[in-house]
Design a protein around this motif. Sequence first.
Motif, short mmCIF file in Angstrom:
data_model
loop_
_atom_site.label_atom_id
_atom_site.label_comp_id
_atom_site.label_asym_id
_atom_site.label_seq_id
_atom_site.Cartn_x
_atom_site.Cartn_y
_atom_site.Cartn_z
N TYR A 215 0.79 -1.23 0.00
CA TYR A 215 0.00 0.00 0.00
C TYR A 215 0.83 1.28 0.00
CZ TYR A 215 -3.22 3.69 1.25
OH TYR A 215 -3.92 4.87 1.27
N PRO A 216 1.85 1.43 0.84
CA PRO A 216 2.57 2.72 0.83
C PRO A 216 3.09 3.11 -0.56
CG PRO A 216 3.16 1.49 2.78
CD PRO A 216 2.36 0.55 1.91
N PHE A 217 3.63 2.15 -1.29
CA PHE A 217 4.14 2.47 -2.63
C PHE A 217 2.98 2.71 -3.60
CE2 PHE A 217 6.08 1.25 -6.79
CZ PHE A 217 6.96 2.33 -6.87
N ALA A 218 1.92 1.92 -3.49
CA ALA A 218 0.75 2.13 -4.35
C ALA A 218 0.15 3.52 -4.11
CB ALA A 218 -0.30 1.05 -4.09
N LEU A 219 0.16 3.94 -2.86
CA LEU A 219 -0.34 5.27 -2.53
C LEU A 219 0.52 6.35 -3.19
CD1 LEU A 219 -2.16 7.22 -0.96
CD2 LEU A 219 -0.69 6.85 1.04
N GLU A 220 1.85 6.17 -3.16
CA GLU A 220 2.73 7.15 -3.81
C GLU A 220 2.50 7.19 -5.31
OE1 GLU A 220 4.49 9.39 -2.30
OE2 GLU A 220 3.88 8.56 -0.38
N LEU A 221 2.25 6.03 -5.92
CA LEU A 221 1.94 5.99 -7.35
C LEU A 221 0.66 6.78 -7.63
CD1 LEU A 221 2.70 2.25 -8.25
CD2 LEU A 221 4.13 4.26 -8.72
N MET A 222 -0.34 6.58 -6.77
CA MET A 222 -1.59 7.31 -6.98
C MET A 222 -1.38 8.81 -6.81
SD MET A 222 -5.31 7.04 -5.09
CE MET A 222 -5.89 5.79 -6.24
N LEU A 223 -0.64 9.21 -5.79
CA LEU A 223 -0.42 10.64 -5.56
C LEU A 223 0.33 11.27 -6.73
CD1 LEU A 223 0.48 10.61 -1.76
CD2 LEU A 223 -1.69 11.31 -2.82
N ALA A 224 1.27 10.54 -7.31
CA ALA A 224 2.00 11.05 -8.47
C ALA A 224 1.05 11.22 -9.65
CB ALA A 224 3.15 10.12 -8.84
N ALA A 225 0.15 10.25 -9.84
CA ALA A 225 -0.82 10.35 -10.93
C ALA A 225 -1.79 11.51 -10.69
CB ALA A 225 -1.58 9.04 -11.06
N VAL A 226 -2.22 11.67 -9.44
CA VAL A 226 -3.12 12.77 -9.10
C VAL A 226 -2.44 14.12 -9.36
CG1 VAL A 226 -4.31 13.92 -7.19
CG2 VAL A 226 -4.49 11.44 -7.47
N ALA A 227 -1.16 14.22 -8.99
CA ALA A 227 -0.42 15.47 -9.22
C ALA A 227 -0.37 15.81 -10.71
CB ALA A 227 0.98 15.35 -8.64
N ALA A 228 -0.23 14.78 -11.55
CA ALA A 228 -0.18 15.01 -12.99
C ALA A 228 -1.51 15.50 -13.54
CB ALA A 228 0.24 13.72 -13.71
#
Length: 235
Positions: A215-228
């Motif tokens: 989850y922690p890494f999946a969350l970071e992936l989501m946050l990066a996508a959201v930022a984009a």
Amino acid sequence: MSARVVPEDGRRRRRPTKQGAVLSERLIVDTALRLVGEHGADALSVRRLGAALGADPSALYRYFRNTDALLLALADELIGRAQDGWRATGEWRADLRAMGLRIHGSYLSQPQAALLAAHRTTGRPHETRAVETILGILRDGGFPDPLAVRIYHAFVDQALAFAAQDAAAAALPPAAAEADTEVWREVYGRLPADSHPHVAATFPLLAADMRDSGYPFALELMLAAVAALHPDARG
């Protein structure tokens, strides 16, 4: 279990239970969480809960109309615990990260309850506050409403899906958990490079990483996508 729920002011038990405690919704929820944590889903019964509280099981109907209503209260309690002590920083990415990790961690602290309740919508105060908070983070962070709603949906579903999966793993009996770990050593660790070159090449890293939640890494992936997707990033 089905009966009329008495309003809060009219349902307070004046006399202590056999355990010397005054019955309340808080006491019932805390006791139910403890029982479910110790004994699993089978513990969520009026009979067992009444026995643990030292109260007549029928007294519980004054607080919850049925066991499903009690289950929703347990789910809402876990959501409330995730928000305890949280303070917004005003930076949407940091605030979403903190909220996601808190939700995931709260459910993982009660894996048996998470198995029962992570997929439920409670409509209760802690949940409605969480929905308001997360939408506020996104809207205050500059995301337009249609996008904020879609991000909210994906963000919450991701946190709860990982919570349910990780809770299922945490709730495994020790023998089953050890057997799952053994599969990585005895099966994946022995796959030959000629038939499974990628597994063989990465196995030490793979085995180490699979010990922990993704989850922690999946969350970071989501946050990066959201930022984009942020309007500033596309402007």
